[in-house]
Enzyme design. Sequence first.
Site, PDB file in Angstrom:
ATOM      1  N   CYS A 120       0.812  -1.229   0.000  1.00  0.00           N
ATOM      2  CA  CYS A 120       0.000   0.000   0.000  1.00  0.00           C
ATOM      3  C   CYS A 120       0.841   1.273   0.000  1.00  0.00           C
ATOM      4  O   CYS A 120       0.308   2.372  -0.133  1.00  0.00           O
ATOM      5  CB  CYS A 120      -0.933  -0.006   1.207  1.00  0.00           C
ATOM      6  SG  CYS A 120      -1.963  -1.475   1.262  1.00  0.00           S
ATOM      7  N   HIS A 260      -3.479   6.874   2.467  1.00  0.00           N
ATOM      8  CA  HIS A 260      -3.860   5.582   1.886  1.00  0.00           C
ATOM      9  C   HIS A 260      -5.267   5.257   2.382  1.00  0.00           C
ATOM     10  O   HIS A 260      -5.554   5.335   3.583  1.00  0.00           O
ATOM     11  CB  HIS A 260      -2.860   4.512   2.321  1.00  0.00           C
ATOM     12  CG  HIS A 260      -3.357   3.123   2.120  1.00  0.00           C
ATOM     13  ND1 HIS A 260      -3.879   2.695   0.909  1.00  0.00           N
ATOM     14  CD2 HIS A 260      -3.432   2.053   2.959  1.00  0.00           C
ATOM     15  CE1 HIS A 260      -4.245   1.431   1.035  1.00  0.00           C
ATOM     16  NE2 HIS A 260      -3.989   1.023   2.261  1.00  0.00           N
ATOM     17  N   ASN A 290     -10.219  -1.049   0.206  1.00  0.00           N
ATOM     18  CA  ASN A 290      -8.788  -0.731   0.259  1.00  0.00           C
ATOM     19  C   ASN A 290      -8.141  -1.279  -1.013  1.00  0.00           C
ATOM     20  O   ASN A 290      -7.978  -2.487  -1.156  1.00  0.00           O
ATOM     21  CB  ASN A 290      -8.209  -1.371   1.527  1.00  0.00           C
ATOM     22  CG  ASN A 290      -6.695  -1.243   1.626  1.00  0.00           C
ATOM     23  OD1 ASN A 290      -6.024  -0.896   0.668  1.00  0.00           O
ATOM     24  ND2 ASN A 290      -6.170  -1.564   2.790  1.00  0.00           N
TER      25      ASN A 290
HETATM   26  C1  LIG Z   1      -9.738  -4.804  10.923  1.00  0.00           C
HETATM   27  C2  LIG Z   1     -10.385  -3.795  11.864  1.00  0.00           C
HETATM   28  C3  LIG Z   1     -11.417  -3.007  11.083  1.00  0.00           C
HETATM   29  C4  LIG Z   1     -11.093  -4.573  12.968  1.00  0.00           C
HETATM   30  O1  LIG Z   1     -11.647  -3.653  13.859  1.00  0.00           O
HETATM   31  P1  LIG Z   1     -11.498  -3.874  15.439  1.00  0.00           P
HETATM   32  O2  LIG Z   1     -12.084  -2.673  16.076  1.00  0.00           O
HETATM   33  O3  LIG Z   1     -10.066  -4.192  15.726  1.00  0.00           O
HETATM   34  O4  LIG Z   1     -12.371  -5.097  15.649  1.00  0.00           O
HETATM   35  P2  LIG Z   1     -13.199  -5.342  16.953  1.00  0.00           P
HETATM   36  O5  LIG Z   1     -12.252  -5.502  18.102  1.00  0.00           O
HETATM   37  O6  LIG Z   1     -14.239  -4.294  17.085  1.00  0.00           O
HETATM   38  O7  LIG Z   1     -13.890  -6.678  16.609  1.00  0.00           O
HETATM   39  C5  LIG Z   1     -13.172  -7.830  16.566  1.00  0.00           C
HETATM   40  C6  LIG Z   1     -14.194  -8.937  16.540  1.00  0.00           C
HETATM   41  O8  LIG Z   1     -14.942  -8.793  15.342  1.00  0.00           O
HETATM   42  C7  LIG Z   1     -14.881 -10.007  14.616  1.00  0.00           C
HETATM   43  N1  LIG Z   1     -14.839  -9.696  13.190  1.00  0.00           N
HETATM   44  C8  LIG Z   1     -13.750  -9.524  12.426  1.00  0.00           C
HETATM   45  N2  LIG Z   1     -14.137  -9.282  11.162  1.00  0.00           N
HETATM   46  C9  LIG Z   1     -15.478  -9.305  11.146  1.00  0.00           C
HETATM   47  C10 LIG Z   1     -16.427  -9.119  10.148  1.00  0.00           C
HETATM   48  N3  LIG Z   1     -16.075  -8.873   8.873  1.00  0.00           N
HETATM   49  N4  LIG Z   1     -17.729  -9.179  10.466  1.00  0.00           N
HETATM   50  C11 LIG Z   1     -18.116  -9.451  11.721  1.00  0.00           C
HETATM   51  N5  LIG Z   1     -17.244  -9.646  12.729  1.00  0.00           N
HETATM   52  C12 LIG Z   1     -15.939  -9.562  12.446  1.00  0.00           C
HETATM   53  C13 LIG Z   1     -13.612 -10.671  15.089  1.00  0.00           C
HETATM   54  O9  LIG Z   1     -13.684 -12.064  14.879  1.00  0.00           O
HETATM   55  C14 LIG Z   1     -13.615 -10.312  16.541  1.00  0.00           C
HETATM   56  O10 LIG Z   1     -14.515 -11.173  17.198  1.00  0.00           O
HETATM   57  P3  LIG Z   1     -14.193 -11.709  18.691  1.00  0.00           P
HETATM   58  O11 LIG Z   1     -14.139 -10.488  19.551  1.00  0.00           O
HETATM   59  O12 LIG Z   1     -15.354 -12.591  18.961  1.00  0.00           O
HETATM   60  O13 LIG Z   1     -12.899 -12.413  18.579  1.00  0.00           O
HETATM   61  C15 LIG Z   1      -9.316  -2.838  12.491  1.00  0.00           C
HETATM   62  O14 LIG Z   1      -8.471  -3.571  13.341  1.00  0.00           O
HETATM   63  C16 LIG Z   1      -8.517  -2.129  11.473  1.00  0.00           C
HETATM   64  O15 LIG Z   1      -8.976  -1.211  10.835  1.00  0.00           O
HETATM   65  N6  LIG Z   1      -7.237  -2.506  11.307  1.00  0.00           N
HETATM   66  C17 LIG Z   1      -6.409  -1.994  10.241  1.00  0.00           C
HETATM   67  C18 LIG Z   1      -6.693  -2.819   9.055  1.00  0.00           C
HETATM   68  C19 LIG Z   1      -6.196  -2.248   7.782  1.00  0.00           C
HETATM   69  O16 LIG Z   1      -6.648  -1.220   7.360  1.00  0.00           O
HETATM   70  N7  LIG Z   1      -5.270  -2.944   7.154  1.00  0.00           N
HETATM   71  C20 LIG Z   1      -4.742  -2.612   5.903  1.00  0.00           C
HETATM   72  C21 LIG Z   1      -3.695  -1.573   6.057  1.00  0.00           C
HETATM   73  S1  LIG Z   1      -2.880  -1.383   4.561  1.00  0.00           S
END
Ligand SMILES: CC(C)(COP(=O)(O)OP(=O)(O)OC[C@H]1O[C@@H](n2cnc3c(N)ncnc32)[C@H](O)[C@@H]1OP(=O)(O)O)[C@@H](O)C(=O)NCCC(=O)NCCS
Length: 341
Positions: A120, A260, A290
């Site tokens: 990215c 990004h 993304n």
């Molecule tokens: C991925 C992301 C959106 C997850 O958000 P988060 O706030 O960390 O997630 P939460 O803690 O609210 O939720 C996690 C829970 O949701 C669940 N979950 C994950 N993806 C899910 C989805 N698509 N739908 C429903 N539930 C989901 C997980 O299994 C977890 O469940 P658990 O608590 O029972 O284990 C966040 O971590 C993020 O933005 N990270 C950066 C990712 C990114 O942009 N990467 C690319 C960079 S180039």
Amino acid sequence: MTTTPKARCGVSITGIGSFLPPSSISNAQLETLVDTNDEWIVSRTGIKNRRVVSGNDTVADLAIAAAKDALACAGIEGKQVDLVIVTTSTADTIYPMVCALVQEAIGATSAAGFDLALACTGFVYGLVTAQQFIENGRYQTVLVVSADIHSRETDWSDRNTCVLFGDGAGACVLQANTTGQSDIVASDLRVDGSRGQFLTLGTLTQNCPLVAPRTNQNPYVQMNGREVFKFAVGSVPKSIQVTLDKASVTLDDVDFVVLHQANSRIMQAMAEKMGLPEAKLIIRFENYGNTSAASIPIALNDAVKDGQIQAGQRLMLCGYGAGLAWATALVNWHVVDHRSH
Ligand SMILES: CC(C)(COP(=O)(O)OP(=O)(O)OC[C@H]1O[C@@H](n2cnc3c(N)ncnc32)[C@H](O)[C@@H]1OP(=O)(O)O)[C@@H](O)C(=O)NCCC(=O)NCCS
């Protein structure tokens, strides 16, 4: 004998372009593949739809379409391009390189080229690399194309990753000028392998059958979302400050920050950390997801086409992601769009 140092060439950004594959996948459609729902995806990421390739579309196909759009924007022909830099981490073939396929398709008959794999962060690295080749007088017209197809690298049964990504391409033309001024005013490029395990994309290559086989290979994107989030919000604002300091300006002097386009929460958290009003963010991922290396030029092109970004503005471009890598460039935007919309 003393020699007078040669004056550095100036660099103008003269064109921007993009291409997105036509097939769109909604959050509701993803509910048929994994245990997820529109409310979860929108509240955590702001993403509603993502574009994906179908059939035999390739990264080169997307890259060529974006390249042609950027050339049209610059009002130049492909044969004028003397360096093609393609940034991608999802090429369909390692060779021929995607740059060679783009070179051939646009008719850049005397061009050099290479591919850069920086996930990215690729577009900003590509831009700054192009700047070096122009400033030192080696090339006059450089095409930077960023393209990625993550839909083929995603495990569509993994809800942690499959809801996040989309496919697309963006491109930019840079040309030498005689003013000695560069539209890329300052930049900061970084990579940190100590945190590389937080976002990985493997392969399924195999050893010679006469030796022990490779094991534990995972060919799909794997991500520790929380760690990537923490890295981005921790590192990108610092990199922006480094770049501002190099140019002796402040964030108040910047019209728009083009981060990004990973997701809304990550962008909001960065803006909050920098005390940046959300109105200064360019946001164009809601219907694309993304798009990795392509996300910044896609956002730029959309914002140019709808008039949000205009000539005379100062932009901060920031890529971040796998590597882990991140890169920031302060840009004076002077593109005059030669396309008819
Ligand atoms: C991925 C992301 C959106 C997850 O958000 P988060 O706030 O960390 O997630 P939460 O803690 O609210 O939720 C996690 C829970 O949701 C669940 N979950 C994950 N993806 C899910 C989805 N698509 N739908 C429903 N539930 C989901 C997980 O299994 C977890 O469940 P658990 O608590 O029972 O284990 C966040 O971590 C993020 O933005 N990270 C950066 C990712 C990114 O942009 N990467 C690319 C960079 S180039």
